[in-house]
Design a protein around this motif. Structure first.
Motif, PDB file in Angstrom:
ATOM      1  N   ASP A  23       0.806  -1.215   0.000  1.00 18.05           N
ATOM      2  CA  ASP A  23       0.000   0.000   0.000  1.00 18.05           C
ATOM      3  C   ASP A  23       0.844   1.272   0.000  1.00 18.05           C
ATOM      4  N   PHE A  24       2.148   1.146   0.271  1.00 24.08           N
ATOM      5  CA  PHE A  24       3.019   2.318   0.184  1.00 24.08           C
ATOM      6  C   PHE A  24       3.149   2.826  -1.251  1.00 24.08           C
ATOM      7  N   LEU A  25       2.712   2.015  -2.234  1.00 31.90           N
ATOM      8  CA  LEU A  25       2.744   2.447  -3.637  1.00 31.90           C
ATOM      9  C   LEU A  25       1.537   3.304  -4.000  1.00 31.90           C
ATOM     10  N   ALA A  26       0.525   3.331  -3.148  1.00 26.93           N
ATOM     11  CA  ALA A  26      -0.699   4.076  -3.450  1.00 26.93           C
ATOM     12  C   ALA A  26      -0.441   5.576  -3.476  1.00 26.93           C
ATOM     13  N   GLY A  27      -0.943   6.224  -4.511  1.00 33.94           N
ATOM     14  CA  GLY A  27      -0.902   7.686  -4.585  1.00 33.94           C
ATOM     15  C   GLY A  27       0.441   8.286  -4.910  1.00 33.94           C
ATOM     16  N   THR A  28       1.417   7.472  -5.311  1.00 34.29           N
ATOM     17  CA  THR A  28       2.749   8.018  -5.568  1.00 34.29           C
ATOM     18  C   THR A  28       3.379   7.363  -6.794  1.00 34.29           C
ATOM     19  N   ASP A  29       4.426   7.999  -7.323  1.00 31.08           N
ATOM     20  CA  ASP A  29       5.218   7.395  -8.391  1.00 31.08           C
ATOM     21  C   ASP A  29       6.085   6.292  -7.790  1.00 31.08           C
ATOM     22  N   HIS A  30       6.411   5.304  -8.627  1.00 29.07           N
ATOM     23  CA  HIS A  30       7.382   4.319  -8.156  1.00 29.07           C
ATOM     24  C   HIS A  30       8.098   3.688  -9.332  1.00 29.07           C
ATOM     25  N   GLN A  31       9.273   3.148  -9.035  1.00 31.22           N
ATOM     26  CA  GLN A  31      10.006   2.329  -9.993  1.00 31.22           C
ATOM     27  C   GLN A  31      10.551   1.117  -9.254  1.00 31.22           C
ATOM     28  N   SER A  32      10.327  -0.056  -9.839  1.00 30.43           N
ATOM     29  CA  SER A  32      10.818  -1.294  -9.232  1.00 30.43           C
ATOM     30  C   SER A  32      11.974  -1.849 -10.047  1.00 30.43           C
ATOM     31  N   TYR A  33      12.865  -2.548  -9.360  1.00 27.92           N
ATOM     32  CA  TYR A  33      14.009  -3.215  -9.987  1.00 27.92           C
ATOM     33  C   TYR A  33      14.004  -4.654  -9.512  1.00 27.92           C
ATOM     34  N   ILE A  34      13.985  -5.590 -10.440  1.00 27.55           N
ATOM     35  CA  ILE A  34      13.846  -7.002 -10.105  1.00 27.55           C
ATOM     36  C   ILE A  34      14.909  -7.798 -10.839  1.00 27.55           C
ATOM     37  N   SER A  38      12.975  -3.636 -14.889  1.00 24.81           N
ATOM     38  CA  SER A  38      12.555  -2.454 -14.151  1.00 24.81           C
ATOM     39  C   SER A  38      11.251  -1.926 -14.726  1.00 24.81           C
ATOM     40  N   TYR A  39      10.350  -1.559 -13.814  1.00 22.42           N
ATOM     41  CA  TYR A  39       9.032  -1.049 -14.198  1.00 22.42           C
ATOM     42  C   TYR A  39       8.833   0.320 -13.559  1.00 22.42           C
ATOM     43  N   ARG A  40       8.563   1.322 -14.385  1.00 23.55           N
ATOM     44  CA  ARG A  40       8.387   2.701 -13.894  1.00 23.55           C
ATOM     45  C   ARG A  40       6.937   3.122 -14.068  1.00 23.55           C
ATOM     46  N   TRP A  41       6.350   3.665 -12.986  1.00 18.39           N
ATOM     47  CA  TRP A  41       4.985   4.184 -13.018  1.00 18.39           C
ATOM     48  C   TRP A  41       5.010   5.602 -12.457  1.00 18.39           C
ATOM     49  N   GLU A  42       4.791   6.590 -13.322  1.00 22.64           N
ATOM     50  CA  GLU A  42       4.706   7.983 -12.892  1.00 22.64           C
ATOM     51  C   GLU A  42       3.258   8.423 -13.062  1.00 22.64           C
ATOM     52  N   ALA A  43       2.579   8.622 -11.944  1.00 17.80           N
ATOM     53  CA  ALA A  43       1.146   8.914 -11.954  1.00 17.80           C
ATOM     54  C   ALA A  43       0.828  10.136 -12.802  1.00 17.80           C
ATOM     55  N   GLY A  44      -0.118   9.956 -13.720  1.00 24.29           N
ATOM     56  CA  GLY A  44      -0.539  11.051 -14.582  1.00 24.29           C
ATOM     57  C   GLY A  44       0.429  11.381 -15.690  1.00 24.29           C
ATOM     58  N   VAL A  45       1.557  10.682 -15.751  1.00 24.00           N
ATOM     59  CA  VAL A  45       2.601  10.977 -16.746  1.00 24.00           C
ATOM     60  C   VAL A  45       2.774   9.822 -17.722  1.00 24.00           C
ATOM     61  N   GLY A  46       3.133   8.651 -17.216  1.00 22.40           N
ATOM     62  CA  GLY A  46       3.333   7.521 -18.103  1.00 22.40           C
ATOM     63  C   GLY A  46       3.988   6.351 -17.410  1.00 22.40           C
TER      64      GLY A  46
END
Length: 204
Positions: A62-73, A133-141
Motif C-alpha cells: 500500500d506504500f505504492l498508493a498515490g505516488t510514483d514508483h520504480q521497481s528493480y527485479i 525495471s518497471y516505472r509508473w509515474e502517476a498522470g505521466v506515463g
C-alpha cells in the motif's frame, strides 16, 4: 529484498527448505511472508524460487498508493510468465495493480482499466537472469526496462490505489493472471520524486 543475504531470509524447517519470510532491508519492515508451508517458495541458486503453481508471498504494497514508483527485479523467468507483484485480486480499478508479464511475449504494468501491455523486446534474455525495471509515474506515463535498456513506454498512467485484498509477490487469485515459475534474486522499490535518469542508472 536481497535473496543472496541469508540474514534477510527466514527459512522454515520443511522436507524442502521453504522461505517463510523474505525480509525488507530498507528499514520500513515491509516483509514478504508465507505461513502456509505448501505455498512457500524455496531457496535455490541464491534466489527465492516460486514453482508457478502454489507459491507466493504476502506483502504490504500500500506504500505504492498515490505516488510514483520504480521497481528493480533481478530474476530468471522459467515458465508461466505472470506478475512479479501487485494486488491479490483483479477487477478492482486502481486497487488492482499488476506488474510483470501478461504472457510469454508481453509485459504487464497496469491496473484494471489502465493497461499497458507492450511486447517483450530484444533486450530481454529468455531463460536467463535479467534485470527488469518497471516505472509508473502517476498522470505521466509508464516504462519498462530490461537489462538497463528501455523496452517500451507510454504517456498514460493513472494513480495507484491501495491493494485489493492485500498485496502479493508472484501469484494473484485472478485466473487470467495466474502464478509464475521464477527464481527471484532481488527486488528494489524507489518511490516519490527520486526517480531520475541518474538514480536509475546507479541502481541498475
Amino acid at each position: 529484498m536481497d535473496a543472496s543475504n541469508s540474514d534477510s531470509l527466514n527459512i522454515a524447517d520443511l522436507p524442502v527448505v521453504g522461505v517463510a519470510n523474505w525480509l525488507d532491508k530498507s528499514g520500513n519492515e515491509r516483509h514478504a511472508t508465507q505461513i502456509i508451508g505448501a505455498n512457500q517458495p524455496i531457496l535455490q541458486n541464491d534466489g527465492v524460487a516460486f514453482d508457478g503453481i502454489n507459491d507466493f508471498l504476502d506483502v504490504d504494497l500500500d506504500f505504492l498508493a498515490g505516488t510514483d514508483h520504480q521497481s528493480y527485479i533481478v530474476a530468471e523467468v522459467i515458465a508461466d510468465h505472470a506478475n512479479f507483484y501487485g494486488a491479490t485480486s483483479g477487477g478492482g480499478g486502481n486497487e488492482s495493480l499488476h506488474v510483470g508479464f501478461r504472457n510469454g511475449n508481453e509485459y504487464r504494468i497496469n491496473f484494471w482499466g489502465n493497461d499497458f501491455q507492450p511486447d517483450i523486446g530484444s533486450n530481454f534474455d529468455p531463460g536467463e537472469q535479467n534485470i527488469l525495471s518497471y516505472r509508473w509515474e502517476a498522470g505521466v506515463g509508464k516504462e519498462v526496462f530490461a537489462n538497463g535498456f528501455s523496452e517500451a513506454s507510454n504517456t498514460n498512467a493513472g494513480t495507484i490505489g491501495t491493494m485489493r485484498d492485500g498485496g502479493r509477490i508472484v501469484c494473484v487469485t485472478e485466473s487470467s493472471h495466474g502464478c509464475m515459475n521464477v527464481i527471484m534474486q532481488e527486488m528494489i522499490f524507489v518511490t516519490g520524486t527520486n526517480i531520475s535518469t541518474a538514480n536509475d542508472e546507479r541502481i541498475t
